[in-house]
Design a protein around this motif. Structure first.
Motif, PDB file in Angstrom:
ATOM      1  N   ALA A 105     -13.087  -8.638  -3.026  1.00 25.17           N
ATOM      2  CA  ALA A 105     -12.030  -7.761  -3.226  1.00 25.17           C
ATOM      3  C   ALA A 105     -11.287  -7.824  -2.618  1.00 25.17           C
ATOM      4  N   PHE A 106      -9.824  -7.837  -2.580  1.00 24.82           N
ATOM      5  CA  PHE A 106      -9.178  -8.120  -1.902  1.00 24.82           C
ATOM      6  C   PHE A 106      -8.607  -7.694  -0.234  1.00 24.82           C
ATOM      7  N   LYS A 107      -9.620  -6.563  -0.113  1.00 25.24           N
ATOM      8  CA  LYS A 107      -9.562  -5.471   1.289  1.00 25.24           C
ATOM      9  C   LYS A 107     -10.627  -6.319   1.775  1.00 25.24           C
ATOM     10  N   ASP A 108     -10.645  -7.333   1.873  1.00 24.43           N
ATOM     11  CA  ASP A 108     -11.236  -8.372   2.990  1.00 24.43           C
ATOM     12  C   ASP A 108     -10.353  -9.117   3.692  1.00 24.43           C
ATOM     13  N   GLY A 138     -15.650   2.756  -2.818  1.00 25.37           N
ATOM     14  CA  GLY A 138     -16.494   1.368  -3.770  1.00 25.37           C
ATOM     15  C   GLY A 138     -16.531   0.464  -2.828  1.00 25.37           C
ATOM     16  N   ASP A 139     -14.907  -0.774  -2.824  1.00 24.58           N
ATOM     17  CA  ASP A 139     -14.514  -1.592  -2.507  1.00 24.58           C
ATOM     18  C   ASP A 139     -14.476  -1.499  -0.377  1.00 24.58           C
ATOM     19  N   THR A 140     -14.019  -1.024  -0.354  1.00 24.73           N
ATOM     20  CA  THR A 140     -13.764  -0.180   1.170  1.00 24.73           C
ATOM     21  C   THR A 140     -14.578  -0.381   2.287  1.00 24.73           C
ATOM     22  N   VAL A 249       1.249  -3.453  -9.070  1.00 30.51           N
ATOM     23  CA  VAL A 249      -0.443  -3.618  -8.393  1.00 30.51           C
ATOM     24  C   VAL A 249      -1.047  -1.778  -8.943  1.00 30.51           C
ATOM     25  N   PRO A 250      -3.024  -2.671  -9.160  1.00 27.02           N
ATOM     26  CA  PRO A 250      -3.900  -1.531  -8.868  1.00 27.02           C
ATOM     27  C   PRO A 250      -3.337  -0.410  -8.137  1.00 27.02           C
ATOM     28  N   SER A 251      -3.358   0.217  -8.326  1.00 26.26           N
ATOM     29  CA  SER A 251      -3.248   1.442  -6.612  1.00 26.26           C
ATOM     30  C   SER A 251      -4.166   3.187  -6.861  1.00 26.26           C
ATOM     31  N   GLY A 252      -4.819   3.191  -5.244  1.00 24.95           N
ATOM     32  CA  GLY A 252      -5.575   4.484  -5.124  1.00 24.95           C
ATOM     33  C   GLY A 252      -4.666   4.535  -4.062  1.00 24.95           C
ATOM     34  N   ASN A 253      -5.127   4.456  -2.871  1.00 24.48           N
ATOM     35  CA  ASN A 253      -5.039   5.023  -1.785  1.00 24.48           C
ATOM     36  C   ASN A 253      -3.394   4.399  -1.166  1.00 24.48           C
ATOM     37  N   PHE A 254      -2.735   3.478  -2.158  1.00 22.45           N
ATOM     38  CA  PHE A 254      -1.486   3.220  -2.085  1.00 22.45           C
ATOM     39  C   PHE A 254      -1.029   2.101  -0.654  1.00 22.45           C
ATOM     40  N   GLY A 255      -2.961   1.880   0.173  1.00 22.38           N
ATOM     41  CA  GLY A 255      -2.476   0.398   1.289  1.00 22.38           C
ATOM     42  C   GLY A 255      -1.995  -0.673   0.429  1.00 22.38           C
ATOM     43  N   ASN A 256      -1.922  -0.982  -0.591  1.00 17.45           N
ATOM     44  CA  ASN A 256      -1.601  -2.814  -0.389  1.00 17.45           C
ATOM     45  C   ASN A 256      -0.362  -2.338  -1.122  1.00 17.45           C
ATOM     46  N   ILE A 257      -0.054  -1.723  -1.855  1.00 16.01           N
ATOM     47  CA  ILE A 257       1.389  -1.006  -2.338  1.00 16.01           C
ATOM     48  C   ILE A 257       2.136  -1.582  -1.448  1.00 16.01           C
ATOM     49  N   ASN A 303     -13.101   2.795 -10.781  1.00 18.67           N
ATOM     50  CA  ASN A 303     -13.109   3.952  -9.767  1.00 18.67           C
ATOM     51  C   ASN A 303     -12.784   3.911  -7.972  1.00 18.67           C
ATOM     52  N   ALA A 304     -12.758   2.420  -8.102  1.00 18.58           N
ATOM     53  CA  ALA A 304     -11.986   1.644  -6.823  1.00 18.58           C
ATOM     54  C   ALA A 304     -10.579   2.817  -6.170  1.00 18.58           C
ATOM     55  N   MET A 305      -9.927   3.338  -7.817  1.00 16.25           N
ATOM     56  CA  MET A 305      -8.469   3.778  -7.483  1.00 16.25           C
ATOM     57  C   MET A 305      -9.112   5.354  -7.586  1.00 16.25           C
ATOM     58  N   ASP A 306      -9.982   5.647  -7.420  1.00 11.79           N
ATOM     59  CA  ASP A 306      -9.752   7.842  -8.434  1.00 11.79           C
ATOM     60  C   ASP A 306     -10.365   8.588  -6.407  1.00 11.79           C
ATOM     61  N   PRO A 358     -11.642  -4.336 -14.568  1.00  8.32           N
ATOM     62  CA  PRO A 358     -11.287  -2.800 -14.781  1.00  8.32           C
ATOM     63  C   PRO A 358      -9.903  -2.364 -13.880  1.00  8.32           C
ATOM     64  N   HIS A 359      -9.724  -2.352 -13.013  1.00 10.00           N
ATOM     65  CA  HIS A 359      -7.943  -2.213 -12.007  1.00 10.00           C
ATOM     66  C   HIS A 359      -7.725  -3.202 -12.762  1.00 10.00           C
ATOM     67  N   GLY A 360      -7.588  -4.937 -12.769  1.00 12.68           N
ATOM     68  CA  GLY A 360      -6.596  -5.637 -12.908  1.00 12.68           C
ATOM     69  C   GLY A 360      -6.256  -5.747 -13.710  1.00 12.68           C
ATOM     70  N   GLU A 381      -5.205  -9.158  -8.982  1.00 16.44           N
ATOM     71  CA  GLU A 381      -6.091  -8.906  -9.205  1.00 16.44           C
ATOM     72  C   GLU A 381      -7.358  -8.438  -8.539  1.00 16.44           C
ATOM     73  N   THR A 382      -7.375  -7.287  -8.283  1.00 19.79           N
ATOM     74  CA  THR A 382      -8.199  -6.929  -7.006  1.00 19.79           C
ATOM     75  C   THR A 382      -9.342  -6.505  -6.267  1.00 19.79           C
ATOM     76  N   ALA A 383     -10.401  -7.244  -7.547  1.00 19.77           N
ATOM     77  CA  ALA A 383     -11.734  -7.585  -7.229  1.00 19.77           C
ATOM     78  C   ALA A 383     -12.376  -8.418  -8.844  1.00 19.77           C
TER      79      ALA A 383
HETATM   80  C1  LIG Z   1      -8.994  -0.170  -2.929  1.00 21.06           C
HETATM   81  C2  LIG Z   1      -9.405  -0.984  -4.228  1.00 21.06           C
HETATM   82  C3  LIG Z   1      -8.023  -0.470  -4.779  1.00 21.06           C
HETATM   83  C4  LIG Z   1      -6.640   0.208  -4.464  1.00 21.06           C
HETATM   84  O1  LIG Z   1      -6.034  -0.268  -3.369  1.00 21.06           O
HETATM   85  P1  LIG Z   1      -5.359   0.849  -2.716  1.00 21.06           P
HETATM   86  O2  LIG Z   1      -4.584   0.195  -1.506  1.00 21.06           O
HETATM   87  O3  LIG Z   1      -6.124   1.675  -2.572  1.00 21.06           O
HETATM   88  O4  LIG Z   1      -4.000   1.685  -3.087  1.00 21.06           O
HETATM   89  C5  LIG Z   1      -6.890  -1.255  -6.121  1.00 21.06           C
HETATM   90  N1  LIG Z   1      -8.570  -2.055  -7.141  1.00 21.06           N
HETATM   91  C6  LIG Z   1      -9.918  -1.680  -6.484  1.00 21.06           C
HETATM   92  C7  LIG Z   1     -11.274  -2.915  -6.358  1.00 21.06           C
HETATM   93  C8  LIG Z   1     -10.309  -1.677  -4.900  1.00 21.06           C
HETATM   94  O5  LIG Z   1     -11.327  -2.271  -4.688  1.00 21.06           O
END
Ligand SMILES: *Cc1c(COP(=O)(O)O)cnc(C)c1O
Length: 433
Positions: A105-108, A138-140, A249-257, A303-306, A358-360, A381-383
């Motif tokens: 996942a991108f969080k790496d 989930g992925d963090t 950018v598929p976004s949840g906590n908006f760190g990536n974007i 779910n990583a964007m919930d 599902p996020h991508g 494509e985040t994961a």
């Molecule tokens: C964390 C995560 C996101 C959301 O990223 P944010 O930086 O929190 O917006 C999207 N997709 C996947 C697979 C993630 O793990």
């Protein structure tokens, strides 16, 4: 370089303070006081540089004043020991595959960079042990835990919502042992995040434990995410497709974007951004109305964007001087239901053979619906889709091959400690450490 708090109630901090503390004392998020524009030659020649070379140039602009060149280069090169290819999916739409790292996942990228930077500060200061608290949807958890695994002087506590992360995600941080402890919280991701935030504000806890956060609120985690936006541009330039680039950018906590928005401020020619969301549509509501109203998160198949109250929204506001107009002019948003996400995964697989996670899928659909003529779209494509195996297999009706790296995690035994969502219980647990 100094880092100020988005709440502006405390004096600016050094890089080391910002990284070790995670969150400013006034509960604001740290922001670098300067965002340097990179020289025109860099952009002209970017297609001839490697991912690591590009990333080092970007890293130097933020961290070069505080870390010697050799160390910073080693941290960047060691962090990026994997590729992030741009792959065509359909006419005018490309996938920036950010799942080629150790936990897929991108969080790496942020997790590995932060672990190495913190390790460097601890060694340099001969500092006492640091305890990292990280809430995960989930992925963090897996990216941070794996980034820090075995790093001396650092203990990591991963807080995750019980039953709300996929079994594969769960095994990536519950089976590691060593300096990693998984805490299974009877609540949602927002509850986990609230526990972490409260812990940082608790004087007694901080006096006893040297606490730091590895959530995307930490500058050492979110800023390095800018690297791959530059690399995506470099790859499109090589193909002659870099004009009118739209990043989704598929976004949840908006760190990536937010890291991408920093890239644009540094001169990276991105025309506009789309923040793609699942049913947690707080940002879309803000774009539509100008009013930010956090809501409890609802659970979805992405779910990583919930996330019902994205932490990095404070940084977006700060970057644009709190101007709704300015934000709207560069970022649009959209929100999709689980049915729409599933439909997108299924149709894309049927029509192109490209398997989205599902996020991508949220990102791809936003480009399909929102791209204008002449624009080239890149979604993150985040994961890897195999991280959401049950969901993806159910949607496409075909079994998905599990990459070797993931299979290794699945062999371990789960070790976790169950906790309630009340802060008193969490604090009592930590005080016994
Ligand atoms: C964390 C995560 C996101 C959301 O990223 P944010 O930086 O929190 O917006 C999207 N997709 C996947 C697979 C993630 O793990």
């Amino acid at each position: 370089m100094k880092y100020y708090s988005t709440n502006k109630q405390v004096a600016p901090a050094s890089l080391q303070e910002a990284v070790v503390k995670g969150l400013a004392a006034d509960r604001g998020l740290f922001m670098p006081e300067k965002i340097k524009t990179l020289p025109a030659e860099f952009y002209e020649n970017i297609d001839k540089l490697s991912f690591q070379e590009i990333a080092y140039t970007v890293a130097d602009a933020f961290f070069g004043e505080d870390i010697d060149a050799e160390t910073l280069k080693a941290i960047v090169y060691d962090t990026l020991n994997f590729d992030a290819p741009v792959v065509p999916v359909s006419e005018g739409i490309y996938s920036l595959e950010l799942y080629h790292g150790p936990t897929l996942a991108f969080k790496d990228v942020g997790g590995r960079f932060m672990a190495r930077l913190l390790g460097y500060f601890i060694k340099k200061e001969g500092q006492t042990d640091v305890n990292v608290l990280v809430a995960t949807s989930g992925d963090t958890g897996s990216a941070v835990a794996n980034g820090f695994l075995g790093v001396k002087g650092i203990h990591v506590y991963v807080l995750y919502p019980k039953g709300l992360v996929s079994p594969i995600q769960e095994c990536q941080f519950t089976t590691l042992g060593q300096n990693i402890t998984a805490l299974e919280v009877d609540g949602t991701f927002d509850d986990c995040q609230a526990l972490v935030k409260s812990a940082f504000m608790d004087e007694e806890l901080n006096a006893k434990l040297n606490l730091t956060s590895a959530n995307s609120i930490n500058v050492a985690r979110f800023l390095p995410q800018a690297f791959y936006y530059f690399y995506a541009y470099a790859q499109l330039k090589k193909m002659g497709k870099e004009k009118e680039m739209v990043i989704c950018v598929p976004s949840g906590n908006f760190g990536n974007i937010t890291a991408g928005l920093f890239g644009k401020k540094m001169g990276l020619p991105i025309k506009r951004f789309i923040a793609a969301n699942n049913r947690n549509d707080i940002f879309l509501q803000y774009i539509n109305t100008g009013v930010y109203t956090p809501k409890p998160s609802v659970s979805t198949i992405a779910n990583a964007m919930d996330v019902g109250d994205p932490s990095n929204f404070a940084r977006v506001l700060d970057l644009y001087d709190h101007s709704w107009e300015a934000i709207k002019s560069e970022i649009s948003s959209c929100s999709y239901t689980d049915e729409q996400i599933a439909e997108t995964v299924a149709n894309t697989y049927r029509d192109t053979k490209y398997l989205l996670d599902p996020h991508g899928a949220v990102g791809y659909r936003a480009l399909q619906e929102g791209l204008k003529p002449n624009e080239t779209g890149v979604f993150l494509e985040t994961a890897h889709p195999a991280k959401f195996l049950e969901t993806v297999e159910r949607i496409i009706g075909v079994s998905v091959e599990i990459p070797q790296k993931l299979q290794e995690f699945m062999k371990g035994t789960k070790q976790s400690i169950e906790l309630g969502k009340d802060f008193a219980g969490f604090k009592a647990y930590l005080m016994k450490k």
